[in-house]
Design a protein around this motif. Structure first.
Motif, mmCIF file in Angstrom:
data_model
loop_
_atom_site.group_PDB
_atom_site.id
_atom_site.type_symbol
_atom_site.label_atom_id
_atom_site.label_comp_id
_atom_site.label_asym_id
_atom_site.label_seq_id
_atom_site.Cartn_x
_atom_site.Cartn_y
_atom_site.Cartn_z
ATOM 1 N N UNK A 20 0.849 -1.187 0.000
ATOM 2 C CA UNK A 20 0.000 0.000 0.000
ATOM 3 C C UNK A 20 0.887 1.240 0.000
ATOM 4 N N UNK A 21 0.816 2.070 1.049
ATOM 5 C CA UNK A 21 1.654 3.276 1.062
ATOM 6 C C UNK A 21 2.830 3.150 2.036
ATOM 7 N N UNK A 22 3.123 1.922 2.462
ATOM 8 C CA UNK A 22 4.214 1.702 3.404
ATOM 9 C C UNK A 22 5.383 0.974 2.748
ATOM 10 N N UNK A 23 6.574 1.520 2.930
ATOM 11 C CA UNK A 23 7.787 0.854 2.499
ATOM 12 C C UNK A 23 8.370 0.184 3.735
ATOM 13 N N UNK A 24 8.482 -1.133 3.683
ATOM 14 C CA UNK A 24 9.024 -1.895 4.815
ATOM 15 C C UNK A 24 10.447 -2.304 4.455
ATOM 16 N N UNK A 25 11.363 -1.970 5.335
ATOM 17 C CA UNK A 25 12.791 -2.102 5.037
ATOM 18 C C UNK A 25 13.480 -2.974 6.075
ATOM 19 N N UNK A 74 8.267 3.148 6.418
ATOM 20 C CA UNK A 74 8.183 4.542 5.979
ATOM 21 C C UNK A 74 6.907 4.732 5.171
ATOM 22 N N UNK A 75 6.127 5.743 5.516
ATOM 23 C CA UNK A 75 4.935 6.097 4.731
ATOM 24 C C UNK A 75 5.394 6.849 3.488
ATOM 25 N N UNK A 76 4.953 6.377 2.323
ATOM 26 C CA UNK A 76 5.353 7.006 1.070
ATOM 27 C C UNK A 76 4.201 7.802 0.471
ATOM 28 N N UNK A 77 4.574 8.762 -0.377
ATOM 29 C CA UNK A 77 3.605 9.560 -1.109
ATOM 30 C C UNK A 77 3.904 9.443 -2.593
ATOM 31 N N UNK A 78 2.889 9.715 -3.394
ATOM 32 C CA UNK A 78 3.059 9.710 -4.845
ATOM 33 C C UNK A 78 4.186 10.674 -5.214
ATOM 34 N N UNK A 79 5.101 10.225 -6.069
ATOM 35 C CA UNK A 79 6.224 11.055 -6.490
ATOM 36 C C UNK A 79 7.494 10.853 -5.684
ATOM 37 N N UNK A 80 7.403 10.169 -4.542
ATOM 38 C CA UNK A 80 8.609 9.891 -3.755
ATOM 39 C C UNK A 80 9.583 9.067 -4.591
ATOM 40 N N UNK A 81 10.859 9.314 -4.370
ATOM 41 C CA UNK A 81 11.914 8.572 -5.061
ATOM 42 C C UNK A 81 12.642 7.730 -4.013
ATOM 43 N N UNK A 169 4.229 5.747 -7.790
ATOM 44 C CA UNK A 169 3.162 6.267 -8.653
ATOM 45 C C UNK A 169 1.832 5.715 -8.160
ATOM 46 N N UNK A 170 0.764 6.045 -8.860
ATOM 47 C CA UNK A 170 -0.544 5.529 -8.484
ATOM 48 C C UNK A 170 -0.557 4.017 -8.612
ATOM 49 N N UNK A 171 -1.385 3.374 -7.812
ATOM 50 C CA UNK A 171 -1.499 1.916 -7.878
ATOM 51 C C UNK A 171 -1.978 1.493 -9.251
ATOM 52 N N UNK A 172 -1.366 0.452 -9.738
ATOM 53 C CA UNK A 172 -1.762 -0.109 -11.021
ATOM 54 C C UNK A 172 -2.354 -1.492 -10.773
ATOM 55 N N UNK A 173 -3.121 -1.976 -11.699
ATOM 56 C CA UNK A 173 -3.703 -3.290 -11.570
ATOM 57 C C UNK A 173 -2.677 -4.328 -11.994
#
Length: 178
Positions: A20-25, A74-81, A169-173
């Motif tokens: 989802x919007x979480x990056x687990x490291x 880490x919570x990510x947002x659209x456009x994060x690198x 980016x936005x979620x894709x199918x």
């Protein structure tokens, strides 16, 4: 089955999974995971080292274990690198160098977007240039060596350089999200 003997070798490990919007490291050693948002660092792992230039590693002859890895979410947002790279990049590029290369890549893109392939190539190339050229006045590795009281002549440090870049980016199918 034949058994391999007298083989030694070790590696650091930097793993990241997006849910989802979480990056687990999970990070063990001196590879680094960082997140850039709108031109600034919003997250960065720190190297795990036993002593200067002696990172935690998996393999022989080290005794480090996967359970010793540091874990982050880490919570990510659209456009994060998101950038995952070996110490070969971080020993040769300062934070401002990284931001400079990413900014150049975004400006060079006709859509003004972040292209992960272009960014990874630019970062690896610049890190390689520094590592091979002793005329560079300074590098992160040289600065840390001097801080440890060591004499280190020349700017960069020859090392393996691996850079992986992802842009949120936005979620894709995609099949893994069904």
């Amino acid at each position: 089955a034949a058994m391999l003997q007298n083989i030694s070798g070790a590696t650091t490990a930097c793993l990241a999974v997006l849910r989802d919007d979480e990056l687990r490291i999970a990070n063990l050693g001196d590879s680094v995971d960082l997140v850039l948002r709108r031109g600034d660092f919003v997250f960065r792992t720190e190297a795990q080292q036993r002593s200067f230039n002696v990172p935690y590693q998996l393999g022989y002859p080290t005794r480090d274990k996967p359970s010793e890895a540091q874990h982050f979410t880490v919570k990510l947002e659209r456009g994060d690198i998101v950038i995952l790279a070996t110490d070969g990049m971080f020993d040769n590029l300062f934070d401002e160098d990284i931001i400079d290369e990413v900014t150049k890549c975004i400006r060079a893109n006709t859509r003004g977007a972040a292209n992960p392939v272009d960014i990874s190539r630019a970062l690896a190339s610049r890190a390689r240039d520094v590592s091979e050229d002793s005329r560079y006045a300074t590098s992160p590795f040289q600065s840390r060596a001097v801080a440890e009281g060591l004499y280190y002549q020349g700017g960069g440090k020859l090392d393996d350089i691996t850079v992986v870049v992802a842009v949120v980016s936005d979620l894709e199918d995609t099949p893994d999200r069904r």
